[in-house]
Write a protein that holds these residues in place. Structure first.
Motif, PDB file in Angstrom:
ATOM      1  N   LYS A  47      80.279 -65.935   6.006  1.00  0.00           N
ATOM      2  CA  LYS A  47      80.864 -64.661   5.603  1.00  0.00           C
ATOM      3  C   LYS A  47      81.087 -64.648   4.096  1.00  0.00           C
ATOM      4  CE  LYS A  47      81.717 -63.727  10.024  1.00  0.00           C
ATOM      5  NZ  LYS A  47      81.217 -62.605  10.782  1.00  0.00           N
ATOM      6  N   THR A  48      80.568 -63.617   3.427  1.00  0.00           N
ATOM      7  CA  THR A  48      80.781 -63.447   2.001  1.00  0.00           C
ATOM      8  C   THR A  48      81.134 -62.009   1.730  1.00  0.00           C
ATOM      9  OG1 THR A  48      78.490 -62.880   1.509  1.00  0.00           O
ATOM     10  CG2 THR A  48      79.058 -65.219   1.514  1.00  0.00           C
ATOM     11  N   LEU A  49      81.447 -61.684   0.481  1.00  0.00           N
ATOM     12  CA  LEU A  49      81.793 -60.312   0.114  1.00  0.00           C
ATOM     13  C   LEU A  49      80.648 -59.357   0.410  1.00  0.00           C
ATOM     14  CD1 LEU A  49      83.713 -58.288  -1.161  1.00  0.00           C
ATOM     15  CD2 LEU A  49      82.867 -58.953  -3.399  1.00  0.00           C
ATOM     16  N   ASP A  93      86.491 -65.927  -2.563  1.00  0.00           N
ATOM     17  CA  ASP A  93      85.100 -66.361  -2.700  1.00  0.00           C
ATOM     18  C   ASP A  93      84.307 -66.186  -1.411  1.00  0.00           C
ATOM     19  OD1 ASP A  93      85.086 -67.635  -5.490  1.00  0.00           O
ATOM     20  OD2 ASP A  93      86.833 -68.547  -4.563  1.00  0.00           O
ATOM     21  N   GLY A  94      84.973 -66.071  -0.285  1.00  0.00           N
ATOM     22  CA  GLY A  94      84.326 -65.876   1.005  1.00  0.00           C
ATOM     23  C   GLY A  94      85.399 -65.647   2.044  1.00  0.00           C
ATOM     24  N   TYR A  95      85.002 -65.436   3.297  1.00  0.00           N
ATOM     25  CA  TYR A  95      86.021 -65.281   4.334  1.00  0.00           C
ATOM     26  C   TYR A  95      85.560 -65.879   5.649  1.00  0.00           C
ATOM     27  CZ  TYR A  95      83.752 -61.212   6.610  1.00  0.00           C
ATOM     28  OH  TYR A  95      82.904 -60.369   7.283  1.00  0.00           O
ATOM     29  N   ILE A  96      86.541 -66.297   6.431  1.00  0.00           N
ATOM     30  CA  ILE A  96      86.311 -66.876   7.751  1.00  0.00           C
ATOM     31  C   ILE A  96      87.064 -66.025   8.756  1.00  0.00           C
ATOM     32  CG2 ILE A  96      86.676 -68.901   9.208  1.00  0.00           C
ATOM     33  CD1 ILE A  96      86.633 -70.552   6.551  1.00  0.00           C
ATOM     34  N   GLY A 112      82.870 -69.586  -8.454  1.00  0.00           N
ATOM     35  CA  GLY A 112      82.563 -68.595  -7.425  1.00  0.00           C
ATOM     36  C   GLY A 112      81.431 -67.664  -7.821  1.00  0.00           C
ATOM     37  N   GLU A 113      81.436 -67.218  -9.103  1.00  0.00           N
ATOM     38  CA  GLU A 113      80.362 -66.352  -9.591  1.00  0.00           C
ATOM     39  C   GLU A 113      79.031 -67.082  -9.595  1.00  0.00           C
ATOM     40  OE1 GLU A 113      82.349 -63.381 -12.840  1.00  0.00           O
ATOM     41  OE2 GLU A 113      82.406 -65.520 -13.301  1.00  0.00           O
ATOM     42  N   SER A 169      89.306 -73.120  -8.125  1.00  0.00           N
ATOM     43  CA  SER A 169      88.900 -73.589  -6.798  1.00  0.00           C
ATOM     44  C   SER A 169      88.406 -72.424  -5.953  1.00  0.00           C
ATOM     45  CB  SER A 169      90.086 -74.263  -6.085  1.00  0.00           C
ATOM     46  OG  SER A 169      90.523 -75.392  -6.805  1.00  0.00           O
ATOM     47  N   ALA A 170      87.499 -72.722  -5.025  1.00  0.00           N
ATOM     48  CA  ALA A 170      87.021 -71.694  -4.092  1.00  0.00           C
ATOM     49  C   ALA A 170      88.127 -71.403  -3.085  1.00  0.00           C
ATOM     50  CB  ALA A 170      85.769 -72.177  -3.375  1.00  0.00           C
ATOM     51  N   VAL A 171      88.484 -70.136  -2.959  1.00  0.00           N
ATOM     52  CA  VAL A 171      89.514 -69.730  -2.006  1.00  0.00           C
ATOM     53  C   VAL A 171      88.853 -68.853  -0.942  1.00  0.00           C
ATOM     54  CG1 VAL A 171      91.734 -68.599  -1.672  1.00  0.00           C
ATOM     55  CG2 VAL A 171      91.260 -69.792  -3.811  1.00  0.00           C
TER      56      VAL A 171
END
Length: 886
Positions: free
Chosen positions: A592-594, A555-558, A622-623, A532-534
């Protein structure tokens, strides 16, 4: 104490020690001269030196004039005593040369700067003159009477000069060691302080941003309500803007910490100039207008509509300048002017100025204006709020972006701050004549949800009850299903029982934090959310720390405080199109992503080309999202029913099922109709689709895709000849080429070329899966099973073929298989190595990685789990390795 003062004290202590040792040496020297030299003149050198040492002792101890003491001793010893010793003690046939060495050592060890060079030059010239004189006029030298006395004189010189030099050297070493210990101690204290300060900033960021998140989030919910009175709307907008200003102050402090630690980073993205100025003006105009000031905006109509740069930091710099202009202006106006000038075909220079009619800055204070915590000494600032950080941070941000910020001010009349910055042009179309101040009355825009997805399940993990309540309310209109967990343990219990499409994970939680919770979810035995996307939810403002955390596998950030549209956009980017019942046409939204901030524009503009593939390429969801690759699922048939690979069933569930009942679990290709639906959905996003299928002789998928593509003139199916980790490498290079602007023909050529250069091999625990899928006959299967052989398969000619076998237990066979492959490619130029596996232990994975890393044959080594479909085909315990040689 100044560094020079410390140096002076060390030299003073050294001189005093040398004087004490020197006096003792002189007394012994007088005795030695009386013993071996009958001439009374031979005593004079030591008497002169003793007198100089005593005088030096008095000058340094009583009058604290070390500088005079060292000169007296140096002059008497080097230019009087040592020359006399030379002529009265046998010249070079005595101990005199050793005393000359002491003189040079004394000069270098005691004197500094010009004084050292003058004394050293004079001493060298003197030594040369003495030696030449002794050679030309040997009669001037009083010889020592016997060889025995010569030896005694030489031995005395060696012992006492050596002692003297030893004292100097030992003292210097001790002083160095003491200084080094102090430096190490201070360094440790500084590092400790730095860690504690960083921890404080992180904690402060979290503690302050959390209540701000509540304020701004609930205030947004108020503004979403229809039928609000003008007064309520105005009050809510004021609260929201005040919250954003408070957040700006917190960010200033955190940014200062990042800049001081050289951790501040710039993240350029595509941005709309109109949107940037709109957002900036909307935030600051209430600050200006509430003071009764006139606000003028002059934006050049020829400015390009789309640029490339760090829009967030540009807005931060301009916001700081505009807020300062409002602060320091009591009457009059604030004027924002922006223009652009082309410097090349794809670059322009932005010049943005802010002119105010405020109190101005005295000329003597302009030089310190951009220093941290400086608010302009002499300015009337006693009743004006602020930290004094804004301009300092703005200046340093501009330097990081390659621009500059300048100020021109007349005290009591006003100031003009100017920002000059070069930006890359993405769309040169002019923005045209826009009245950025045209909006009257309420500045609030009606809320519009970005999507509806009632079948999407989201797990919200946050220890703060209010934060969970705010986020749940912000997502209410999207109709997603939300379960809540107040800590990691509750989250792990839920992920074991229920599948979630997306997990929103708070970072700072008591007990198990977000980072550790993520790792436990990814490794959870029989867990349903391993793929799952976290998304990380964090109040951390330090981008370098966020990136470090993101590298753990999020996988991303908020970022907190959470903004409604940004939250919806982040979540929507991880939802498959087939689960979206409604998707709004939106303007630019930042996700927001890496890699930083990425602008997405849903349903606005079709891409020219997208790449798709089958789910057997062995990359995680995610990849695939990061690469921009959409995957066609395959069916996994089990006694419990048929499931879609990557969507409805996970690799760990299948692995445990295969270990119990391998015969009744198998994978199958999707139908032509399924492919048609998949391609039709993709053509709503792009003008053309390039589908990279796995080998055409490995199943029906390629042929079903070919049949489906005939219904569309813009779908191209290409046989990659590979699957699993080999297909992963091809997908990586194809997606990178697409991002770099490669055409369909260029990518097709690249894939065709890679087809013969990507070597893919697999080691299976048993030959049975290969037999059950119809690749070999029963006799061959019986031979492998009789001798307990582990088959090696290779991808060749778009199919799978037996390429050898391994003996022994499967664990040792895997390591030998990796070593054999590494040995085979050791002398080749290898760009990538991908390893995929089905159900092997973490220890075995680490051993495989260690073998490859020790060989030093490739920097990019990726180890990942195989897809569900590949697991069904190869069985548990399989390991595959693929490498690409250019």
């Amino acid at each position: 104490m100044h560094y020079d003062d410390v140096t002076y004290n060390i030299r003073e202590k050294l001189l005093k020690r040398l004087i004490n040792v020197g006096i003792i040496i002189c007394l012994f020297g007088i005795c030695e001269q009386m013993l071996i030299k009958p001439h009374i003149i031979a005593l004079f050198p030591m008497l002169f030196l003793l007198a100089a040492l005593v005088a030096g002792h008095i000058m340094s101890s009583k009058y604290n004039r070390t500088d005079i003491a060292e000169i007296i001793i140096g002059v008497v010893a080097i230019y009087v005593t040592f020359p006399i010793i030379y002529f009265t003690s046998g010249g070079i046939r005595g101990g005199a040369p050793i005393w000359f060495v002491l003189g040079l050592f004394y000069i270098i060890g005691i004197f500094n700067g010009k004084k050292m060079y003058v004394f050293l030059t004079c001493a060298i010239i003197e030594d040369i003159i003495i030696y030449v004189t002794g050679y030309i006029y040997p009669e001037l030298i009083i010889p020592i009477e016997s060889e025995g006395k010569i030896m005694i004189d030489s031995a005395f010189a060696i012992i006492f000069v050596g002692t003297f030099l030893g004292v100097i050297t030992k003292f210097q070493l001790n002083a160095y060691n003491r200084s080094r210990k102090i430096a190490i101690s201070q360094r440790d204290e500084i590092e400790k302080f730095s860690k504690s300060r960083n921890a404080f900033f992180a904690s402060m960021s979290h503690e302050i941003r959390t209540p701000i998140n509540t304020i701004i989030g609930l205030d947004e919910m108020i503004l979403r309500e229809k039928g609000l009175s003008d007064e309520v709307t105005e009050n809510a907008e004021t609260i929201q803007n005040a919250g954003k200003m408070l957040l700006s102050l917190v960010n200033d402090i955190l940014d200062l910490s990042q800049i001081e630690n050289n951790k501040m980073e710039i993240f350029p993205v595509k941005y709309s100039t109109e949107d940037m100025f709109n957002e900036l003006i909307e935030v600051v105009r209430y600050r200006i207008e509430e003071k009764g000031l006139a606000f003028y905006v002059n934006i050049d109509s020829s400015m390009p509509s789309m640029l490339y740069g760090d829009a967030k930091r540009i807005k931060q710099v301009l916001l700081n300048i505009l807020v300062n202009a409002a602060k320091y202006t009591k009457d009059g106006s604030v004027t924002l002017t922006a223009k652009s000038e082309a410097v090349s075909k794809d670059k322009c220079e932005l010049t943005i100025s802010v002119l105010d009619t405020g109190i101005g800055i005295k000329s003597e204070n302009i030089n310190t204006l951009f220093d941290s915590f400086s608010r302009g000494i002499g300015r009337d600032v006693n009743n004006i709020e602020g930290t004094g950080l804004g301009l300092s941070i703005s200046k340093q941000l501009m330097e990081l972006m390659g621009g500059e910020i300048t100020v021109d001010s007349i005290y009591t009349k006003g100031s003009n701050f100017t920002v000059v910055l070069e930006q890359k042009i993405i769309d040169a179309k002019p923005i045209g004549n826009i009245d950025f101040l045209v909006r009257k009355g309420s500045r609030h825009l009606a809320y519009r949800r970005l999507f509806e997805a009632p079948d999407v399940r989201i797990l919200l993990v946050d220890d703060n009850d209010t934060s969970r309540m705010v986020i749940t309310k912000l997502l209410r209109e999207t109709k997603v299903q939300i379960d809540q967990a107040k800590n990691a343990l509750e989250a792990l219990d839920l992920t074991h029982k229920k599948y979630y499409n997306i997990i929103l994970m708070d970072y700072m939680m008591p007990g198990i934090d977000g980072r550790e919770a993520l790792q436990k979810i990814r490794r959870q035995e029989n867990g349903l959310c391993k793929e799952s996307a976290v998304l990380l939810m964090t109040a951390e403002g330090d981008s370098s720390i966020i990136n470090k955390i993101m590298e753990e596998g999020f996988d991303g950030y908020i970022e907190k405080p959470v903004q409604g549209n940004g939250l919806e956009a982040s979540i929507m980017s991880f939802i498959p199109n087939e689960l979206l019942e409604f998707k709004a046409k939106t303007e630019n939204v930042v996700v927001k992503t890496l890699a930083g901030e990425t602008i997405i524009k849903p349903n606005v503009l079709k891409k020219k080309l997208i790449i798709t593939t089958d789910c057997v390429c062995d990359i995680s969801t995610g990849e695939a999202k990061q690469l921009g690759i959409m995957q066609v699922y395959l069916y996994v048939n089990t006694p419990s029913g048929r499931f879609k690979d990557t969507i409805e069933i996970g690799i760990d569930n299948v692995t445990s099922m295969l270990e119990k009942d391998r015969r009744n679990i198998h994978a199958s290709a999707v139908s032509v109709e399924d492919y048609e639906n998949f391609f039709a959905s993709r053509l709503t996003e792009a003008e053309e689709v390039l589908h990279l299928s796995f080998g055409k002789n490995m199943g029906k998928s390629y042929w079903n895709a070919i049949s489906a593509a005939k219904c569309f003139g813009s779908v191209h199916v290409l046989d990659s000849g590979l699957l699993s980790c080999g297909l992963s490498i091809v997908i990586k290079y194809a997606s990178e080429a697409l991002k770099n602007g490669a055409s369909l023909e260029e990518i097709t050529k690249l894939v065709q070329d890679m087809k013969g250069r990507v070597n893919t091999r697999f080691l299976l625990d048993s030959i049975d899966p290969f037999y059950e899928n119809g690749y070999i006959g029963k006799k061959m299967r019986n031979i492998f099973n009789l001798f307990h052989l582990h088959p090696i398969l290779a991808a060749k000619k778009s199919g799978l073929h037996i390429d050898g076998f391994m003996l022994g237990d499967i664990d040792s066979a895997r390591i030998r298989f990796i070593k054999k492959t590494v040995k085979k490619i050791k002398n080749k130029t290898v760009n990538d190595i991908y390893v995929s596996h089905t159900g092997i232990s973490v220890k075995q994975q680490e051993m495989a990685a260690s073998v490859i890393e020790k060989a030093g044959i490739c920097d990019n080594v990726v180890i990942h789990k195989s897809s569900v479909t590949n697991a069904c085909f190869s069985g548990p315990g399989t390991i595959g390795i693929a490498y690409y040689k250019k």
